[in-house]
Design a protein around this motif. Structure first.
Motif, PDB file in Angstrom:
ATOM      1  N   UNK A  25      14.676  10.463 -43.421  1.00  0.00           N
ATOM      2  CA  UNK A  25      15.430  11.660 -43.831  1.00  0.00           C
ATOM      3  C   UNK A  25      16.671  11.307 -44.648  1.00  0.00           C
ATOM      4  N   UNK A  26      16.808  10.052 -45.082  1.00  0.00           N
ATOM      5  CA  UNK A  26      18.020   9.592 -45.771  1.00  0.00           C
ATOM      6  C   UNK A  26      18.354  10.415 -47.009  1.00  0.00           C
ATOM      7  N   UNK A  27      17.340  10.963 -47.696  1.00  0.00           N
ATOM      8  CA  UNK A  27      17.578  11.739 -48.914  1.00  0.00           C
ATOM      9  C   UNK A  27      18.021  13.174 -48.609  1.00  0.00           C
ATOM     10  N   UNK A  28      17.957  13.587 -47.348  1.00  0.00           N
ATOM     11  CA  UNK A  28      18.347  14.940 -46.944  1.00  0.00           C
ATOM     12  C   UNK A  28      19.847  15.133 -47.179  1.00  0.00           C
ATOM     13  N   UNK A  29      20.202  16.189 -47.908  1.00  0.00           N
ATOM     14  CA  UNK A  29      21.621  16.442 -48.197  1.00  0.00           C
ATOM     15  C   UNK A  29      22.238  17.311 -47.104  1.00  0.00           C
ATOM     16  N   UNK A  30      22.305  16.723 -45.931  1.00  0.00           N
ATOM     17  CA  UNK A  30      22.912  17.389 -44.787  1.00  0.00           C
ATOM     18  C   UNK A  30      23.309  16.333 -43.784  1.00  0.00           C
ATOM     19  N   UNK A  31      24.082  16.722 -42.761  1.00  0.00           N
ATOM     20  CA  UNK A  31      24.470  15.760 -41.733  1.00  0.00           C
ATOM     21  C   UNK A  31      23.257  15.373 -40.884  1.00  0.00           C
ATOM     22  N   UNK A  42      27.005  14.615 -44.545  1.00  0.00           N
ATOM     23  CA  UNK A  42      26.239  15.098 -45.691  1.00  0.00           C
ATOM     24  C   UNK A  42      26.652  14.316 -46.944  1.00  0.00           C
ATOM     25  N   UNK A  43      25.686  13.745 -47.676  1.00  0.00           N
ATOM     26  CA  UNK A  43      26.025  12.953 -48.859  1.00  0.00           C
ATOM     27  C   UNK A  43      26.923  13.680 -49.865  1.00  0.00           C
ATOM     28  N   UNK A  44      26.676  14.949 -50.097  1.00  0.00           N
ATOM     29  CA  UNK A  44      27.500  15.701 -51.054  1.00  0.00           C
ATOM     30  C   UNK A  44      28.961  15.750 -50.600  1.00  0.00           C
ATOM     31  N   UNK A  46      30.454  13.458 -48.570  1.00  0.00           N
ATOM     32  CA  UNK A  46      30.992  12.100 -48.700  1.00  0.00           C
ATOM     33  C   UNK A  46      31.345  11.832 -50.164  1.00  0.00           C
ATOM     34  N   UNK A  47      30.474  12.244 -51.066  1.00  0.00           N
ATOM     35  CA  UNK A  47      30.744  12.047 -52.495  1.00  0.00           C
ATOM     36  C   UNK A  47      32.024  12.765 -52.914  1.00  0.00           C
ATOM     37  N   UNK A  48      32.182  14.014 -52.482  1.00  0.00           N
ATOM     38  CA  UNK A  48      33.391  14.779 -52.827  1.00  0.00           C
ATOM     39  C   UNK A  48      34.643  14.081 -52.303  1.00  0.00           C
ATOM     40  N   UNK A  49      34.568  13.569 -51.071  1.00  0.00           N
ATOM     41  CA  UNK A  49      35.723  12.891 -50.475  1.00  0.00           C
ATOM     42  C   UNK A  49      36.057  11.614 -51.244  1.00  0.00           C
ATOM     43  N   UNK A  50      35.028  10.826 -51.595  1.00  0.00           N
ATOM     44  CA  UNK A  50      35.270   9.575 -52.323  1.00  0.00           C
ATOM     45  C   UNK A  50      35.843   9.847 -53.708  1.00  0.00           C
ATOM     46  N   UNK A  51      35.394  10.906 -54.369  1.00  0.00           N
ATOM     47  CA  UNK A  51      35.936  11.242 -55.690  1.00  0.00           C
ATOM     48  C   UNK A  51      37.413  11.627 -55.586  1.00  0.00           C
ATOM     49  N   UNK A  52      37.778  12.367 -54.535  1.00  0.00           N
ATOM     50  CA  UNK A  52      39.190  12.723 -54.329  1.00  0.00           C
ATOM     51  C   UNK A  52      40.027  11.483 -54.000  1.00  0.00           C
ATOM     52  N   UNK A 132      40.665   7.257 -45.559  1.00  0.00           N
ATOM     53  CA  UNK A 132      39.606   8.260 -45.484  1.00  0.00           C
ATOM     54  C   UNK A 132      39.429   8.622 -44.016  1.00  0.00           C
ATOM     55  N   UNK A 133      39.449   9.915 -43.708  1.00  0.00           N
ATOM     56  CA  UNK A 133      39.276  10.369 -42.327  1.00  0.00           C
ATOM     57  C   UNK A 133      38.043  11.261 -42.280  1.00  0.00           C
ATOM     58  N   UNK A 134      37.037  10.838 -41.505  1.00  0.00           N
ATOM     59  CA  UNK A 134      35.781  11.578 -41.423  1.00  0.00           C
ATOM     60  C   UNK A 134      35.665  12.332 -40.102  1.00  0.00           C
ATOM     61  N   UNK A 135      36.751  12.941 -39.689  1.00  0.00           N
ATOM     62  CA  UNK A 135      36.790  13.799 -38.511  1.00  0.00           C
ATOM     63  C   UNK A 135      37.899  14.823 -38.754  1.00  0.00           C
TER      64      UNK A 135
END
Length: 186
Positions: A25-31, A42-44, A46-52, A132-135
């Motif tokens: 399920x790695x390609x699934x765009x969800x948690x 969710x990859x989207x 994580x991507x948004x956070x890394x871009x910021x 980066x804080x993921x919580x």
């Protein structure tokens, strides 16, 4: 030159950081659940956070709530070997899971450690260029803001909103970047 965040996603496969039963399920765009009430984000998101976060080669980065270790690996790719990434996780089983996952890559400048109970972040290792804080925090945690160095950035969800904290010359700027849901920051 390619986009650095996209390059990081290509170099750090999500499936390495998922429980075996979930790897297809790695390609699934969800948690995706990783146990202990936590998820691989969710990859989207994580991507948004890394871009910021705008991680630069050579940055010293703190990854709070590393969970599966995926964000630690992504951050390690972004800092390169001249940087350092320290992942922190409260749940002991996830510390071991994250370490095992991270070891599949070649990032000796990245590590995952158990977070000290009652201590937010890594005050002894501060200052950091990026955090980066993921919580999700209820309020902006001043303990983490104080761990930012000069011209530093922190990205974290607070009360359902993604915040970018920028610190420069002792001044702290806060900007809001959409609504998100995360597990609570403990």
């Amino acid at each position: 030159m390619g986009d650095r965040v996209s390059d990081a996603f290509a170099a750090v496969p999500r499936e390495w950081f998922l429980p075996e039963r979930e790897r297809d399920r790695a390609a699934y765009d969800g948690p995706i659940e990783i146990g202990h009430g936590q998820t691989n984000s969710q990859p989207r998101t994580v991507e948004a956070m890394l871009r910021l976060l705008e991680v630069r080669p050579g940055d010293r980065v703190l990854d709070v709530g590393t969970g599966s270790g995926w964000t630690t690996g992504l951050l390690a790719h972004l800092t390169g070997p001249e940087g350092t990434v320290r992942g922190l996780e409260l749940e002991p089983d996830l510390v071991a899971f994250g370490r095992a996952n991270l070891s599949q890559g070649d990032w000796p400048w990245a590590s995952i450690d158990a977070a000290a109970p009652g201590v937010l972040g890594d005050p002894a290792g501060a200052p950091y260029d990026r955090i980066l804080v993921s919580a999700e925090a209820r309020n902006l945690p001043t303990e983490l803001v104080s761990q930012l160095g000069e011209k530093a950035r922190m990205v974290l969800p607070v009360a359902g909103e993604m915040l970018l904290i920028q610190q420069e010359s002792g001044s702290v700027q806060v900007s809001r970047h959409g609504r998100y849901r995360f597990v609570p920051l403990r």
